[in-house]
Design an enzyme around this catalytic site. Sequence first.
Site, PDB file in Angstrom:
ATOM      1  N   ASN A   1      41.197  33.507  39.613  1.00 15.77           N
ATOM      2  CA  ASN A   1      41.969  33.524  38.365  1.00 15.77           C
ATOM      3  C   ASN A   1      42.412  34.949  37.989  1.00 15.77           C
ATOM      4  OD1 ASN A   1      41.535  32.560  34.846  1.00 15.77           O
ATOM      5  ND2 ASN A   1      43.321  32.335  36.115  1.00 15.77           N
TER       6      ASN A   1
ATOM      7  N   ASP B   1      46.887  33.553  49.724  1.00 16.21           N
ATOM      8  CA  ASP B   1      46.189  34.475  48.836  1.00 16.21           C
ATOM      9  C   ASP B   1      46.651  35.910  49.104  1.00 16.21           C
ATOM     10  OD1 ASP B   1      44.418  35.909  47.334  1.00 16.21           O
ATOM     11  OD2 ASP B   1      42.612  34.995  48.198  1.00 16.21           O
TER      12      ASP B   1
ATOM     13  N   CYS C   1      44.863  36.541  40.480  1.00 17.09           N
ATOM     14  CA  CYS C   1      46.113  36.785  41.222  1.00 17.09           C
ATOM     15  C   CYS C   1      47.096  35.625  41.102  1.00 17.09           C
ATOM     16  CB  CYS C   1      45.828  37.061  42.701  1.00 17.09           C
ATOM     17  SG  CYS C   1      44.781  38.507  42.965  1.00 17.09           S
ATOM     18  N   ARG C   2      46.852  34.537  41.851  1.00 15.47           N
ATOM     19  CA  ARG C   2      47.860  33.470  41.948  1.00 15.47           C
ATOM     20  C   ARG C   2      47.970  32.623  40.686  1.00 15.47           C
ATOM     21  NH1 ARG C   2      45.344  31.049  47.213  1.00 15.47           N
ATOM     22  NH2 ARG C   2      43.556  31.898  46.109  1.00 15.47           N
ATOM     23  N   SER C   3      46.844  32.134  40.159  1.00 15.14           N
ATOM     24  CA  SER C   3      46.976  31.215  39.009  1.00 15.14           C
ATOM     25  C   SER C   3      47.467  31.912  37.735  1.00 15.14           C
ATOM     26  CB  SER C   3      45.703  30.401  38.775  1.00 15.14           C
ATOM     27  OG  SER C   3      44.599  31.211  38.473  1.00 15.14           O
TER      28      SER C   3
ATOM     29  N   CYS D   1      43.208  28.862  40.960  1.00 17.29           N
ATOM     30  CA  CYS D   1      43.032  29.507  42.264  1.00 17.29           C
ATOM     31  C   CYS D   1      41.558  29.872  42.384  1.00 17.29           C
ATOM     32  CB  CYS D   1      43.949  30.725  42.416  1.00 17.29           C
ATOM     33  SG  CYS D   1      43.672  32.043  41.201  1.00 17.29           S
TER      34      CYS D   1
HETATM   35  P1  4NP Z   1      43.162  34.601  43.424  1.00 22.54           P
HETATM   36  O1  4NP Z   1      42.866  35.822  44.414  1.00 22.54           O
HETATM   37  O2  4NP Z   1      42.284  33.450  43.850  1.00 22.54           O
HETATM   38  O3  4NP Z   1      44.606  34.328  43.656  1.00 22.54           O
HETATM   39  O4  4NP Z   1      42.867  35.086  42.028  1.00 22.54           O
HETATM   40  C1  4NP Z   1      41.594  36.283  44.711  1.00 22.54           C
HETATM   41  C2  4NP Z   1      40.928  37.078  43.812  1.00 22.54           C
HETATM   42  C3  4NP Z   1      39.682  37.590  44.115  1.00 22.54           C
HETATM   43  C4  4NP Z   1      39.110  37.297  45.340  1.00 22.54           C
HETATM   44  C5  4NP Z   1      39.767  36.492  46.238  1.00 22.54           C
HETATM   45  C6  4NP Z   1      41.014  35.978  45.911  1.00 22.54           C
HETATM   46  N1  4NP Z   1      37.863  37.834  45.671  1.00 22.54           N
HETATM   47  O5  4NP Z   1      37.370  37.556  46.768  1.00 22.54           O
HETATM   48  O6  4NP Z   1      37.273  38.583  44.866  1.00 22.54           O
END
Ligand code: 4NP
Length: 156
Positions: free
Chosen positions: A8, A120, A10-12, A5
Amino acid sequence: MLFVCLGNICRSPMAEGAFRVAAQERGLAVLVDSAGTASYHLGLEPDPRAIAAARANGIDIAGQAARQIERDDFYRFSHIIAMDRANLESLQSKAPRAGTARLAMLLDAVEGRRGEPVADPYYGDAAAFEAAWQVISRGTQAWADKLLRESTQASA
Ligand code: 4NP
């Protein structure tokens, strides 16, 4: 299987945890990891809301540490699975010409949901994380089923 993602956190990480269990339940021995396309959160454990959503569904992901996708990943993993189209496009732009990993999106393995993103949940609430968990769980089970079918076909 490498799940990817943006951050790294939240989703992955949820996908890594869900897939580990799905693979174990099917007796599949597969190298499993996750990574981000961005480097904002290097070394951090998953977002507390992601840990909570996984825990509510019986899976512990607290021990994971965020890392960024690297060149070797395109040779070490047979599949690199993106959560959304921006992640996929980022992977396509980073992939070495001779890389052997197949790139796909998580929901490509789910009948009728090919090309759909995992939204997200980062700017959402606990309910958004629970919803993401449910979608991710569906996608990771579909990939585990697909690998199982392919492995039984290969050995038949
Ligand atoms: P992820 O979520 O891609 O599912 O880990 C996010 C984590 C951090 C951010 C955006 C999405 N950020 O903008 O910091």
